[in-house]
Structure formats: C-alpha cells, structure tokens
Design a protein around this motif. Structure first.
Motif, PDB file in Angstrom:
ATOM      1  N   LEU A   7       0.816  -1.212   0.000  1.00  0.00           N
ATOM      2  CA  LEU A   7       0.000   0.000   0.000  1.00  0.00           C
ATOM      3  C   LEU A   7       0.847   1.259   0.000  1.00  0.00           C
ATOM      4  O   LEU A   7       0.379   2.340  -0.377  1.00  0.00           O
ATOM      5  N   PHE A   8       2.117   1.125   0.413  1.00  0.00           N
ATOM      6  CA  PHE A   8       3.000   2.285   0.526  1.00  0.00           C
ATOM      7  C   PHE A   8       4.175   2.218  -0.450  1.00  0.00           C
ATOM      8  O   PHE A   8       5.078   3.045  -0.364  1.00  0.00           O
ATOM      9  N   PHE A   9       4.181   1.254  -1.361  1.00  0.00           N
ATOM     10  CA  PHE A   9       5.279   1.135  -2.328  1.00  0.00           C
ATOM     11  C   PHE A   9       5.150   2.208  -3.408  1.00  0.00           C
ATOM     12  O   PHE A   9       4.150   2.236  -4.133  1.00  0.00           O
ATOM     13  N   PRO A  10       6.140   3.097  -3.552  1.00  0.00           N
ATOM     14  CA  PRO A  10       6.061   4.125  -4.592  1.00  0.00           C
ATOM     15  C   PRO A  10       6.423   3.621  -5.980  1.00  0.00           C
ATOM     16  O   PRO A  10       6.126   4.280  -6.973  1.00  0.00           O
ATOM     17  N   SER A  11       7.110   2.472  -6.075  1.00  0.00           N
ATOM     18  CA  SER A  11       7.503   1.945  -7.391  1.00  0.00           C
ATOM     19  C   SER A  11       7.646   0.430  -7.306  1.00  0.00           C
ATOM     20  O   SER A  11       7.622  -0.163  -6.225  1.00  0.00           O
ATOM     21  N   GLY A  12       7.822  -0.200  -8.485  1.00  0.00           N
ATOM     22  CA  GLY A  12       7.951  -1.641  -8.542  1.00  0.00           C
ATOM     23  C   GLY A  12       9.228  -2.168  -7.919  1.00  0.00           C
ATOM     24  O   GLY A  12       9.307  -3.356  -7.581  1.00  0.00           O
ATOM     25  N   PHE A  13      10.240  -1.310  -7.774  1.00  0.00           N
ATOM     26  CA  PHE A  13      11.498  -1.759  -7.181  1.00  0.00           C
ATOM     27  C   PHE A  13      11.293  -2.292  -5.774  1.00  0.00           C
ATOM     28  O   PHE A  13      11.965  -3.233  -5.346  1.00  0.00           O
ATOM     29  N   TYR A  14      10.351  -1.711  -5.048  1.00  0.00           N
ATOM     30  CA  TYR A  14      10.121  -2.126  -3.665  1.00  0.00           C
ATOM     31  C   TYR A  14       9.523  -3.529  -3.598  1.00  0.00           C
ATOM     32  O   TYR A  14       9.695  -4.223  -2.596  1.00  0.00           O
ATOM     33  N   TYR A  15       8.810  -3.923  -4.649  1.00  0.00           N
ATOM     34  CA  TYR A  15       8.327  -5.304  -4.701  1.00  0.00           C
ATOM     35  C   TYR A  15       9.505  -6.277  -4.766  1.00  0.00           C
ATOM     36  O   TYR A  15       9.472  -7.345  -4.156  1.00  0.00           O
ATOM     37  N   ARG A  16      10.539  -5.896  -5.508  1.00  0.00           N
ATOM     38  CA  ARG A  16      11.722  -6.751  -5.603  1.00  0.00           C
ATOM     39  C   ARG A  16      12.409  -6.889  -4.241  1.00  0.00           C
ATOM     40  O   ARG A  16      12.759  -7.999  -3.821  1.00  0.00           O
ATOM     41  N   VAL A  17      12.595  -5.771  -3.560  1.00  0.00           N
ATOM     42  CA  VAL A  17      13.221  -5.817  -2.236  1.00  0.00           C
ATOM     43  C   VAL A  17      12.369  -6.653  -1.282  1.00  0.00           C
ATOM     44  O   VAL A  17      12.880  -7.477  -0.518  1.00  0.00           O
ATOM     45  N   GLY A  18      11.054  -6.457  -1.348  1.00  0.00           N
ATOM     46  CA  GLY A  18      10.161  -7.220  -0.481  1.00  0.00           C
ATOM     47  C   GLY A  18      10.223  -8.709  -0.761  1.00  0.00           C
ATOM     48  O   GLY A  18      10.220  -9.528   0.168  1.00  0.00           O
ATOM     49  N   ALA A  19      10.291  -9.076  -2.038  1.00  0.00           N
ATOM     50  CA  ALA A  19      10.380 -10.494  -2.395  1.00  0.00           C
ATOM     51  C   ALA A  19      11.647 -11.124  -1.831  1.00  0.00           C
ATOM     52  O   ALA A  19      11.632 -12.244  -1.308  1.00  0.00           O
ATOM     53  N   ILE A  20      12.760 -10.388  -1.911  1.00  0.00           N
ATOM     54  CA  ILE A  20      14.024 -10.898  -1.366  1.00  0.00           C
ATOM     55  C   ILE A  20      13.922 -11.070   0.149  1.00  0.00           C
ATOM     56  O   ILE A  20      14.406 -12.060   0.713  1.00  0.00           O
ATOM     57  N   VAL A  21      13.269 -10.118   0.813  1.00  0.00           N
ATOM     58  CA  VAL A  21      13.099 -10.213   2.266  1.00  0.00           C
ATOM     59  C   VAL A  21      12.323 -11.472   2.634  1.00  0.00           C
ATOM     60  O   VAL A  21      12.721 -12.245   3.514  1.00  0.00           O
ATOM     61  N   TRP A  22      11.204 -11.709   1.949  1.00  0.00           N
ATOM     62  CA  TRP A  22      10.379 -12.876   2.292  1.00  0.00           C
ATOM     63  C   TRP A  22      11.122 -14.180   2.010  1.00  0.00           C
ATOM     64  O   TRP A  22      11.061 -15.113   2.815  1.00  0.00           O
ATOM     65  N   ILE A  23      11.817 -14.244   0.893  1.00  0.00           N
ATOM     66  CA  ILE A  23      12.507 -15.485   0.530  1.00  0.00           C
ATOM     67  C   ILE A  23      13.651 -15.786   1.505  1.00  0.00           C
ATOM     68  O   ILE A  23      13.795 -16.909   1.995  1.00  0.00           O
ATOM     69  N   ASP A 141       6.331  -8.153  -8.538  1.00  0.00           N
ATOM     70  CA  ASP A 141       5.113  -8.130  -7.735  1.00  0.00           C
ATOM     71  C   ASP A 141       4.563  -9.540  -7.525  1.00  0.00           C
ATOM     72  O   ASP A 141       4.106  -9.886  -6.435  1.00  0.00           O
ATOM     73  N   THR A 142       4.646 -10.367  -8.571  1.00  0.00           N
ATOM     74  CA  THR A 142       4.190 -11.755  -8.435  1.00  0.00           C
ATOM     75  C   THR A 142       5.050 -12.512  -7.437  1.00  0.00           C
ATOM     76  O   THR A 142       4.542 -13.238  -6.565  1.00  0.00           O
ATOM     77  N   TRP A 143       6.373 -12.335  -7.551  1.00  0.00           N
ATOM     78  CA  TRP A 143       7.268 -13.024  -6.635  1.00  0.00           C
ATOM     79  C   TRP A 143       7.135 -12.492  -5.211  1.00  0.00           C
ATOM     80  O   TRP A 143       7.388 -13.230  -4.243  1.00  0.00           O
ATOM     81  N   TYR A 144       6.718 -11.244  -5.065  1.00  0.00           N
ATOM     82  CA  TYR A 144       6.481 -10.705  -3.727  1.00  0.00           C
ATOM     83  C   TYR A 144       5.410 -11.523  -3.019  1.00  0.00           C
ATOM     84  O   TYR A 144       5.577 -11.920  -1.857  1.00  0.00           O
ATOM     85  N   TRP A 145       4.295 -11.778  -3.716  1.00  0.00           N
ATOM     86  CA  TRP A 145       3.194 -12.502  -3.090  1.00  0.00           C
ATOM     87  C   TRP A 145       3.531 -13.980  -2.902  1.00  0.00           C
ATOM     88  O   TRP A 145       3.160 -14.579  -1.887  1.00  0.00           O
ATOM     89  N   ILE A 146       4.245 -14.569  -3.857  1.00  0.00           N
ATOM     90  CA  ILE A 146       4.658 -15.967  -3.702  1.00  0.00           C
ATOM     91  C   ILE A 146       5.610 -16.109  -2.516  1.00  0.00           C
ATOM     92  O   ILE A 146       5.441 -16.989  -1.663  1.00  0.00           O
TER      93      ILE A 146
END
Length: 297
Positions: A7-23, A141-146
C-alpha cells in the motif's frame, strides 16, 4: 505483514526488495530453529542455499525436470547431505562446531565454483523461468506474493514445531545437553533432526532466489551469505520466529535506505548493526517484547 507494505510502495522496485526479504526469511527461520532453539551454531548454512539454487538451475535446463520437481529434489538432496554431514559435525560443540560448519559451507562453495562442466563455474548459469500450470511466473510483484505466502507457511511450520514435544526437547538441549540427557532426551537425534529441517528451509529459499533472479552464481553459497544469515537471526532475536523476519528485513532494507551515503554505506550498515547489538542484546523482537511487558503487565 505481507499485505500492508504494498500500500505504501512508490515503485515496482520495492516489490523486488520485499520479495528478497520474504525469501531470505525462510532460510533465516530455519537457521533460527537450529541456533535459537537448539543452540547449535552454523556458519556454513549458505551451502544449502547453494544446493537448492543450483538444483533449480541444473535440473530443468539440462535434464528437463519441472521447476517445482527440481525444487523438491534440491530439498531432498539438502536433507540427505545435512543428515550425512550432521552426524559427525553435531558431535562437536562451541567454536569447534562453528569451524566445522564453516568448513562445510566453504566445501560446497568450492565444488560449485570448480565444477564448471556442471555449474558454469564462477560466472554461474542461467535459471529457466518457473512455470506453474502453463503460467510462467514473472515480475517482482508476483514473486512478492509468492515469497510472502511461502514465508508465512514456513513460519507456521516452525511455530508448530516449536510448540511440539520436539520443540520442548530442543529448548532443553539449548539450556543444557547434560540435563536433557538426564531427563531422557535423545540429544543426538533431535540435534540432527533440526539440522535437517533447517537445511530444507535454506534449500527451498535458494531455489526460490534462483527462480526469482533468473541467474545464479557460487556466491549464493559463499561465506558472506552464511554470515548474513547468522546476522539476520541474531539481530532479529534468537529463539523468535518473528525475529527472523524482522532481522531479515533490517539486513536487506538497511543498505537500500543508505544508498545516498555512497562509499560510506557499508560502514554505516556495520555501525548500525553494532548499535543494535549493544543496546538490543537479545535481538530486536525479544527486547521490544520484554520492554512492552514491563510497561504493561
């Protein structure tokens, strides 16, 4: 935890960082089971990340195996190697155990680097895209949710393990192996069990990272990755599953937020980690829980 940040991501790059965090949180959760609950130090756990990553790269590209099957094979291979290596290694204690696990991780990294005919050597190799039911998985974004979904699954499995008789046995081993033996705990068996479980968690994380990045190198199994995993566990809080996720978040996000410091970024990251350890000795989550408990009994 997973649904709110986008909800607070200003760009798609943050999805990448988030995906790495979750993995990476999946690997940190597994390592926390070993270190935080069983009290066994591992400085070579990235070796299992490397096994999972290269299973995801080699088996689909060279032998035509489906990506999910390759991930399962990598997890089984990591479990078998952990079982074989853990039997002699886990007889050691203290710094002897730390050095032995360090040697194991270095050995895996050397094999991945030198066997160029299979792994591509230091340059690594391309990883085929993961396909699920004819749907190619692509996009941060897909990998973020996975990654987020699988992290929650890993945390749920870990919490159930901690609340089981096995978890109570692990905590007894952490407090005193001698006392645990006296009350009838099979110390060797439980230590080996948690070592295998943590290896499977790391292998799955490695496979996911390989599929996400699309390219893998032996650095995935390197010593610095192992140190990074240990730092995630210690900073977040040993003996805390939530702390594993928080520690991973700090270690992954902190360098990204300090990019404006350019050449001084790594110095500041190291300094901040030192501050965390000085003032939050039990880790971020356990310290905050203790403070809240004192203020609101």
């Amino acid at each position: 935890m997973v649904a709110v940040p986008p909800l607070f991501f200003p760009s798609g790059f943050y999805y990448r960082v988030g995906a790495i965090v979750w993995i990476l949180s999946i690997a940190a959760i597994g390592l926390n089971l070993l270190m935080g609950y069983a009290g066994q130090v591992s400085l070579g756990h990235a070796g299992f990340i490397g096994i999972g990553a290269y299973a995801a790269a080699i088996l689909p590209s060279r032998y035509g195996l489906h990506g999910l099957a390759a991930m399962a094979v990598g997890a089984c291979a990591s479990a078998l190697i952990a079982w074989l290596a853990g039997r002699p290694i886990l007889r050691l204690r203290g710094h002897y155990l730390a050095v032995a696990t360090l040697g194991f991780g270095i050995l895996i990294a050397m094999v991945l680097t030198n066997e160029q005919w299979l792994t591509g050597g230091p340059d690594g190799m391309r990883v085929p895209r993961l396909v699920i039911l004819d749907w190619p998985v692509r996009g941060s974004d897909t990998w973020y949710w996975i990654g987020g979904g699988l992290m929650i699954l890993a945390a749920w499995i870990a919490l159930n393990l901690v609340d089981s008789p096995t978890g109570r046995a692990l905590r007894a081993i952490h407090d005193s192996e001698v006392a645990a033996r006296v009350v009838g705990v099979d110390v060797a068996r439980y230590k080996l069990t948690v070592f295998v479980v943590s290896a499977v968690f790391a292998s799955v994380a490695g496979s996911l990272l390989a599929f996400f990045d699309g390219h893998i190198t032996p650095d995935a199994a390197g010593f610095l990755r192992s140190v990074e995993l240990v730092t995630m566990v210690v900073v977040g809080g040993m003996g805390s599953i939530v702390g594993s996720v928080v520690g991973t978040l700090v270690i992954v996000v902190l360098p990204q937020t300090l990019t404006f410091l350019s050449d001084y970024k790594h110095i500041m990251v190291g300094a901040l980690i030192m501050v965390f350890m000085i003032f939050l000795r039990a880790g971020i989550v356990p310290t905050l829980v203790a403070l809240i408990g004192r203020r609101w009994p």
